[in-house]
Scaffold this active site. Structure first.
Site, short mmCIF file in Angstrom:
data_model
loop_
_atom_site.label_atom_id
_atom_site.label_comp_id
_atom_site.label_asym_id
_atom_site.label_seq_id
_atom_site.Cartn_x
_atom_site.Cartn_y
_atom_site.Cartn_z
N ARG A 17 0.97 -1.44 0.39
CA ARG A 17 -0.25 0.05 0.12
C ARG A 17 1.05 1.86 0.08
NH1 ARG A 17 -2.54 -0.43 6.43
NH2 ARG A 17 -0.08 -0.13 7.35
N ASP A 62 8.66 -9.78 6.19
CA ASP A 62 9.46 -9.47 6.94
C ASP A 62 10.58 -8.81 7.13
OD1 ASP A 62 9.72 -8.15 9.89
OD2 ASP A 62 9.31 -9.38 10.93
N TYR A 154 13.27 6.98 14.33
CA TYR A 154 12.91 7.22 12.21
C TYR A 154 13.44 8.64 11.61
CZ TYR A 154 10.55 8.73 8.10
OH TYR A 154 10.03 8.57 7.54
N LYS A 158 16.84 6.77 9.56
CA LYS A 158 16.51 7.72 7.69
C LYS A 158 18.36 8.07 7.68
CE LYS A 158 12.42 5.91 7.02
NZ LYS A 158 12.37 5.33 5.89
N THR A 189 -0.03 9.58 2.48
CA THR A 189 -0.16 7.97 2.55
C THR A 189 -0.92 7.40 3.77
OG1 THR A 189 1.73 7.63 3.57
CG2 THR A 189 1.68 7.32 0.82
#
Length: 245
Positions: A17, A62, A154, A158, A189
């Site tokens: 998705r 995974d 996060y 990144k 999204t």
């Protein structure tokens, strides 16, 4: 009429998705065979069915498990031949102040966003070498170029993807494998739909809207294609101008 990635065999993680699905659709439309890797089996199978068995298949993946990666690459080779493209797109974010961030939540983000990228690059390299070369696109973030509060894990992951990309690009070049990172800003999204912070960010950037997933997929398509044959070890920022301020 030929497509821009005719004959490419591309594995897309987090492909069920959002940005991953948009990338899968774009690649199939441009001639690639696409393997959709995700933990979201119903959505992944539905997308593969939509795209057609001749051009796409779903594998449950995974990204934090090396055995799962080996199985996904083996299934790809069985169906379409050696892997020539990898899009490390799977990712997650956990928002909270640092003092409330648990070790478990921090590690969960890093395992998916950073360790998953490492395992993907490591596992596809022999297949790309057998194919005579390939292209790896690691999806980082504008948060891998600058920093934001309340998403420490996060941001750390990144930024790590950005550095890993450069190191791998130097190591993989003798095998004909290019490695680049894409750094989206806010993309419309499910990951950003419920975030007031995401909506606030776009109000102050030059292009005052969130990106459409297909706009980021277009950059990924370019990097996977032979049009980008001289690009490796680089960051490609697609953030509506946010980081230009």
């Amino acid at each position: 009429m030929s497509g821009r990635v005719d004959g490419k065999v591309v594995l897309v993680t987090g492909g069920a998705r959002g940005l991953g699905a948009a990338t899968a659709r774009t690649l199939v439309a441009e001639g690639a065979k696409v393997v959709i890797g995700d933990v979201l089996a119903p959505e992944g199978r539905a997308l593969a069915a939509e795209l057609g068995a001749a051009d796409a298949l779903f594998v449950e993946l995974d990204v934090t498990g090396e055995a799962a990666w080996r199985a996904a690459v083996a299934r790809t080779e069985e169906a379409y031949g050696p892997v020539t493209g990898l899009v490390n797109n799977a990712g997650l974010v956990h928002r909270c102040p640092v003092e409330d961030l648990t070790e478990a939540d921090y590690r969960r983000v890093v395992d998916v966003n950073q360790v998953g990228v490492f395992l993907g690059m490591k596992t596809v390299l022999p297949s790309m070498r057998a194919a005579g070369g390939g292209s790896i696109v690691n999806v980082s973030s504008v948060g891998g170029m600058i920093a934001f509060p309340y998403i420490l894990g996060y941001t750390a992951s990144k930024w790590a993807v950005r550095g890993m990309t450069k190191a791998a690009a130097q190591e993989f070049a003798p095998h004909g494998v290019r490695v680049n990172s894409v750094h989206p800003g806010v993309v419309a999204t499910g990951m950003t739909a419920d975030s007031d912070r995401s909506h606030a960010l776009v109000e102050h950037q030059p292009i005052r809207r969130a990106a459409r997933p297909a706009e980021i997929a277009g950059m990924v398509l370019y990097l996977l294609s032979d049009e980008a044959s001289y690009a490796t070890g680089s960051e490609f920022v697609v953030d509506g101008g946010y980081s230009s301020q």
